[in-house]
Enzyme design. Structure first.
Site, PDB file in Angstrom:
ATOM      1  N   GLU A 120       0.876  -0.969  -0.035  1.00  0.00           N
ATOM      2  CA  GLU A 120       0.175  -0.025   0.157  1.00  0.00           C
ATOM      3  C   GLU A 120       1.042   1.344  -0.030  1.00  0.00           C
ATOM      4  O   GLU A 120       0.539   2.528  -0.628  1.00  0.00           O
ATOM      5  CB  GLU A 120      -0.827   0.098   1.137  1.00  0.00           C
ATOM      6  CG  GLU A 120      -1.987  -1.075   1.264  1.00  0.00           C
ATOM      7  CD  GLU A 120      -3.076  -0.590   0.044  1.00  0.00           C
ATOM      8  OE1 GLU A 120      -3.425   0.441  -0.109  1.00  0.00           O
ATOM      9  OE2 GLU A 120      -3.394  -1.607  -0.591  1.00  0.00           O
ATOM     10  N   SER A 379     -64.690  -5.496   6.144  1.00  0.00           N
ATOM     11  CA  SER A 379     -65.530  -5.916   7.109  1.00  0.00           C
ATOM     12  C   SER A 379     -64.776  -6.013   8.503  1.00  0.00           C
ATOM     13  O   SER A 379     -65.415  -6.070   9.683  1.00  0.00           O
ATOM     14  CB  SER A 379     -66.442  -6.958   6.805  1.00  0.00           C
ATOM     15  OG  SER A 379     -67.296  -6.675   5.703  1.00  0.00           O
TER      16      SER A 379
END
Length: 659
Positions: A120, A379
């Site tokens: 890196e 209902s």
């Protein structure tokens, strides 16, 4: 005395003509030091630019000194991994990312930090936050590619980006990154920077930090990583998603060998060792838990508030019953609904949700039709109309007129187009008469109907219109089922929850959810009477079980929604069927597929649940089953003919028994 020479034609007063001023040229103003307004001399622009840059740097540094969280990389994630458990402690879902305690590079195997530095930022120990060579290499690549292709970032810059900045690849963000990198180098040592970097970098599979990655991929502490494992983990940083060894082992191993070569080039290890190391392999992974389910999506926000951020996985026990959940999924999968959708929620009378299915397929549609959809209950809403009537002094045996009625130009129609004249409330509720229910709502008062709905926990807007009695206001299946749970428990309101401990409501919820109880003689027992009639003799009779069953069907206009909600034993269950585009279901009504699915689930659920529900009034208690009298399959005359033989055999048995 000397006399001056006379001028010739090329001079005037001894001055050559070409040096004399042009008599025809315009007058030139005298020189002055004043500068026209709006103009800045070029020689004065550079100081202003330098002062501006210096001021910006000073402000940035001051901001960093005051507000920059140096220890952010060492803190837990704001949204850590959430491991949801069922009511018996078994994992059911994993959400969020995992980050464990930070690492200290001075305690690691030296090859581990060396692997990250080699691949890196090989000049990490020799620069002050930025690497001009790396930036030049990245800039050249960017110019060739016509855009931002490479970052050229050092480890310090990567730490600055992950801790302070967004991931946008812009020139502005890059400049900020460089400034913060310089500042980090001034405040922290190289080992501290590297420790923070390794503690927070992403390694794929939802794990952050070297400790979590070492445990996840190799089941060992980061201090005990060997060379091959260190190289593989260092290689993941470039592309965690596409290099995770659990899914892309070949790519991860290839990248790991590249790290080993970089370490050899850096002089950390020899070329022979780099070539001789066998590539690492991750340990066998346990079966991955789903990250999202209908229940997990619903309970996760409540679960995340129940704990503080911490390292690793946070285990939260929920109310889900795995056995009941499987039965619920099976019931919805078997529902004969074609390309329509279905949902089911099961809870205890106190609101603990034990099963939730928000649709036929979570992967195909994670939209939760139990909690997120607001559909008309039809209902099933009549529960509140009849409760308001019971509170007003009506009884199940009270008479109501079942004839057409018109209110403000609107005439409700019975679903079967049959009107029966004077009928009891029990029959009106069981047959789900629309005309009788609207007439009852008018006589009781819609304000009292709304009040009954609010008491039982309905918080969604309820329009004060005649059609409200027939369930034209949208509610969620979870909210409606919770209202039926309030009837089952005879106490209200019941708040559905996915965690074992009930949380006290706050704000408006607390205002609308004042605790109350149904009057057992006036309200509760008569309401059970009505629900029993509907589930056993009325529109919901296909849902009836061998145990006392209470419930109500619901079907909306043009059969767009169909529901059955009821309770038996210690379970309150709601089933909904419909289409997401709100089109008609055809012949499906609340008394058909929803009632069948409800019964299919409950038949198996009660067999495995073995929990007693709230004590019912004497009239609804289950009677002991009487064994039917066994009769001989032989004709009676045959039995009479063999009677002497049976008596002789009986006498012999008695003699043998006495001896």
């Amino acid at each position: 005395m000397r006399v001056a020479e006379r001028d010739d034609i090329w001079t005037r007063g001894g001055v050559p003509l070409e040096e004399l001023p042009d008599p025809l040229a315009p007058e030139t103003p005298p020189p002055t030091d004043e500068i026209p307004e709006g103009e800045v001399p070029r020689r004065r622009r550079w100081p202003l630019v330098l002062y501006s840059v210096a001021g910006l740097l000073a402000i940035t540094i001051l901001w960093l000194v005051i507000t920059a969280p140096l220890s952010r990389a060492l803190e837990p994630l704001a949204d850590p991994a959430l491991l949801l458990l069922d009511d018996s402690g078994r994992p059911i879902a994993l959400r969020g990312a995992i980050k464990e305690a930070p690492v200290d590079v001075t305690r690691l195997n030296p090859v581990t930090p060396a692997a990250f530095v080699a691949i890196e930022d090989r000049r990490f120990y020799h620069h002050w936050g930025i690497d001009p060579r790396g930036i030049g290499r990245a800039l050249f690549a960017d110019l060739r590619g016509g855009g931002v292709r490479q970052g050229g970032s050092t480890i310090t810059q990567q730490l600055a980006k992950t801790n302070f900045l967004s991931g946008d690849r812009t020139i502005k963000r890059k400049a900020q990154e460089v400034i913060i990198a310089f500042w980090l180098e001034a405040w922290l040592s190289k080992d501290e920077i590297l420790s923070r970097y390794l503690s927070s970098v992403y390694f794929g599979d939802g794990v952050y930090g070297l400790r979590a990655a070492a445990h996840h991929y190799f089941h060992r502490d980061p201090e005990k990583l060997n060379l091959a494992q260190s190289a593989m983990l260092a290689g993941l940083v470039q592309g965690p998603s596409r290099l995770a060894p659990t899914q892309h082992l070949a790519a991860a191993q290839k990248r790991g060998r590249l790290v080993l070569q970089a370490m050899a080039d850096n002089g950390v290890i020899s070329q022979a060792r780099a070539h001789g190391v066998q590539s690492a392999r991750p340990v066998a992974q346990e079966a991955r838990l789903p990250a999202g389910t209908y229940f997990a999506d619903w309970v996760a926000p409540s679960a995340s508030k129940a704990f503080e951020s911490d390292f690793g996985q946070v285990k939260v026990e929920t109310t889900l019953d795995r056995s009941l959940q499987r039965l619920a999924e099976r019931a919805i999968a078997r529902a004969a609904i074609g390309d329509a959708q279905a949902a089911l929620v099961a809870m205890r009378p106190d609101g603990r949700v034990v099963a939730m299915v928000g649709g036929k397929n979570y992967r195909g549609s994670p939209f939760n039709r139990v909690t997120q959809a607001r559909r008309q209950p039809g209902s099933a809403f009549k529960l509140f109309v009849y409760l308001a009537a019971l509170r007003a002094g009506w009884t199940p045996d009270s008479m109501i007129e079942d004839r057409p009625v018109t209110i403000d130009g609107w005439t409700p129609v019975n679903s079967d187009r049959v009107y029966r004249g004077q009928i009891t409330l029990r029959e009106a509720f069981a047959r789900s008469s629309n005309a009788a229910t609207v007439r009852l709502s008018q006589q009781v008062g819609r304000a009292k109907v709304i009040r009954a709905a609010r008491d039982l926990g309905i918080t969604t807007p309820l329009p004060d219109k005649p059609s409200l009695a027939l369930g034209t206001a949208g509610v969620s299946l979870l909210e409606l089922t919770s209202a039926y749970a309030a009837v089952a428990s005879a106490s209200y309101p019941v708040a559905a929850r996915g965690l074992p401990e009930a949380q006290q409501p706050e704000g408006l919820d607390a205002f609308f959810r004042s605790a109350g109880a149904l009057d057992r003689q006036r309200d509760w027992t008569p309401m059970l009477d009505l629900l029993y009639a509907a589930a056993n003799n009325g529109t919901g009779r296909r849902a009836a079980l061998a145990v006392p069953t209470f419930g109500k069907t619901g079907t909306t206009q043009e059969n767009r929604d169909a529901l059955f909600i009821g309770f038996a034993g210690n379970l309150v269950v709601g089933v909904w069927v419909g289409r997401d585009d709100n089109k008609s279901l055809g012949k499906i009504s609340g008394g058909t597929v929803p009632a069948d699915s409800w019964r299919s689930f409950m038949t198996s659920a009660l067999a495995v649940d073995h929990q007693r529900g709230p004590a019912l009034p004497a009239g609804f208690r289950r009677q002991p089953e009487q064994k039917p009298e066994l009769k001989s399959p032989l004709p009676p005359e045959w039995s009479n003919a063999t009677k002497p033989l049976r008596e002789l055999a009986k006498q012999i048995e008695e003699l043998v028994g006495n001896h």
